[in-house]
Design a protein around this motif. Sequence first.
Motif, PDB file in Angstrom:
ATOM      1  N   LEU A 258       0.858  -1.184   0.000  1.00  0.00           N
ATOM      2  CA  LEU A 258       0.000   0.000   0.000  1.00  0.00           C
ATOM      3  C   LEU A 258       0.893   1.233   0.000  1.00  0.00           C
ATOM      4  CD1 LEU A 258      -2.485  -1.230   2.753  1.00  0.00           C
ATOM      5  CD2 LEU A 258      -2.894  -1.208   0.284  1.00  0.00           C
ATOM      6  N   SER A 259       0.452   2.279  -0.668  1.00  0.00           N
ATOM      7  CA  SER A 259       1.335   3.432  -0.783  1.00  0.00           C
ATOM      8  C   SER A 259       1.512   4.168   0.535  1.00  0.00           C
ATOM      9  CB  SER A 259       0.862   4.380  -1.890  1.00  0.00           C
ATOM     10  OG  SER A 259      -0.505   4.650  -1.819  1.00  0.00           O
TER      11      SER A 259
ATOM     12  N   HIS B 169       0.129   2.140  -6.304  1.00  0.00           N
ATOM     13  CA  HIS B 169      -0.620   3.352  -5.969  1.00  0.00           C
ATOM     14  C   HIS B 169      -1.964   2.990  -5.322  1.00  0.00           C
ATOM     15  CE1 HIS B 169       2.040   6.031  -8.307  1.00  0.00           C
ATOM     16  NE2 HIS B 169       2.153   4.983  -9.119  1.00  0.00           N
ATOM     17  N   THR B 170      -2.202   3.493  -4.115  1.00  0.00           N
ATOM     18  CA  THR B 170      -3.471   3.223  -3.419  1.00  0.00           C
ATOM     19  C   THR B 170      -3.980   4.482  -2.711  1.00  0.00           C
ATOM     20  OG1 THR B 170      -2.249   2.431  -1.464  1.00  0.00           O
ATOM     21  CG2 THR B 170      -2.952   0.768  -3.072  1.00  0.00           C
TER      22      THR B 170
ATOM     23  N   ILE C 166      -7.262   3.953  -0.400  1.00  0.00           N
ATOM     24  CA  ILE C 166      -7.002   3.253   0.854  1.00  0.00           C
ATOM     25  C   ILE C 166      -6.250   4.173   1.802  1.00  0.00           C
ATOM     26  CG2 ILE C 166      -5.912   1.235   1.916  1.00  0.00           C
ATOM     27  CD1 ILE C 166      -6.188  -0.147  -0.862  1.00  0.00           C
TER      28      ILE C 166
ATOM     29  N   VAL D 206      -4.206  -4.039  -7.887  1.00  0.00           N
ATOM     30  CA  VAL D 206      -4.303  -3.426  -6.562  1.00  0.00           C
ATOM     31  C   VAL D 206      -4.901  -2.024  -6.677  1.00  0.00           C
ATOM     32  CG1 VAL D 206      -3.004  -2.625  -4.561  1.00  0.00           C
ATOM     33  CG2 VAL D 206      -2.386  -4.789  -5.654  1.00  0.00           C
ATOM     34  N   THR D 207      -4.470  -1.273  -7.663  1.00  0.00           N
ATOM     35  CA  THR D 207      -5.025   0.069  -7.858  1.00  0.00           C
ATOM     36  C   THR D 207      -6.482   0.005  -8.300  1.00  0.00           C
ATOM     37  OG1 THR D 207      -2.832   0.951  -8.347  1.00  0.00           O
ATOM     38  CG2 THR D 207      -4.711   2.258  -9.085  1.00  0.00           C
TER      39      THR D 207
ATOM     40  N   ASP E 237      -8.322  -0.302  -5.224  1.00  0.00           N
ATOM     41  CA  ASP E 237      -8.331   1.017  -4.600  1.00  0.00           C
ATOM     42  C   ASP E 237      -9.420   1.899  -5.208  1.00  0.00           C
ATOM     43  OD1 ASP E 237      -6.634   2.898  -2.788  1.00  0.00           O
ATOM     44  OD2 ASP E 237      -6.818   4.018  -4.666  1.00  0.00           O
TER      45      ASP E 237
END
Length: 481
Positions: A47-48, A56-57, A60, A256-257, A260
């Motif tokens: 997680l960023s 990039h999140t 979140i 993952v993004t 997000d």
Amino acid sequence: MKRLLLLFAVVLGLMPSNATLAADTVSPERPPNIVYLMADELAYYELSHMGHPKIHTPEIDRLAAEGIRFTHARAGAPVCAPLRCALLTGKHMGHASVRANDGGTPLRAEEPTIASMLRERGYATGGFGKWGCGGRDSTGVPEKHGFDTFFGYYDQVHAHSYYPPYLICNSEEVPLAGNNGGRQGETYSHYRIMDEAKKFIRDHRDEPFFCYLPITPPHGLYDIPSDDPAWQQYAGYSWIDDPSVPQDVKNYAAMVTMIDNNLGELRQLLTELNLQDNTIVFFTGDNGGEDRFKDREHPRGYLGPNVDPRTQLGFRGGKRNLFEGGLRIPFVVAWPGHIAPGSESDLAFYHPDLFPTLADLTGATPPGDLDGISIAPTLLGSDASAQQQREYLYWEYRQQTAVIAGKWKVIRPKPRAAWQLFDLSADPGETKNLASDHPEVVAKLAGYASAAHQPVQAGTYLDPARTRHERDRQAKTGFEQ
């Protein structure tokens, strides 16, 4: 009136601001909605806001800034199916009915779940994503365990493909146009699952709802449409354009993004429906990360899921084992006006604790035989003395056993192996075995393990041949045309 008096006291400086957060947690008119978004295998450091240099999140990160982030949340098991059972039933692995990770072991008939408890409280209950607690025609199907509707995958092998020929809704097949399993097709399953979740929220805006989202990304076959908006956040990044970086690595980061973005879309919908202040939003991982995409230059994986990007220190192990790498998960919760923004907690808890926690937050009545304890006092900023403390946390998976009690953790990798002991407060990477230095601690925690284990009692299949369940598993790779 009680709430107004407390707020007035805060304004005058007579009480700390978070004192109001713990008071009056459940409205007698309408208890809070619950949105529980759980990403499949998203790791603690991916997680960023954890300093990850590639993923990039922002949504979140925003949720964490507006709520509370837990630094010592752990999975109920190091793999998909058992942890879902632990979450839904409030039972640790010594008592859970699902301890195998075959995707088909069912819950027992009539076994209480969070959903059945909340439905008795008057909630609409919907599940969207990967079930994993019983295949079709078993005692474990979600519609028999409190869910008004469940849309997605019942079997986790089925869930490996984002282009299956169909998804399942309440045990019936819903065709997906242009798909036949594998890695290509016309209908991206995750989009359909998120659409159904949003429809559920819209349809039940006028009543309390539990929206359970055990989504599949970023697990499975690492596929995401090339025109998904998530890719826009990676435009111009050299590692994305580098042909030497495997495409699956790039896809994983974009997935993952995408998750997000999904979180942001759900929160935007809640705001549009004026539900944001009466909805508790959870964002979590399911089990610890796997050191995927390893090579000589990246021995812990290209994206380093279990390695702190700031210090390069990491958790030992990963998915499928009981070291911290297999158990530690991201866990963020926000509830405007109730959870203080920007909070952080090192409370140690795991999936079985969610059942009693949601009971407390909603005013529901849980069963009396749960293994979990409520973490609602910590969520709501109560005085530390209000948070019940536990003796230990317990895990078993295959031949492995682990116990945490305070700062101590013991692990036995095989039934006849010696116990290993670690001081997690000084050694979160579990590098120094202290068993020979503290035999009394080992004996105490080993005693907890012995007391916690009971023989498993799983559910059953109504169709001994498991015909429809096996069909779902075959759908991953498709059927002959």
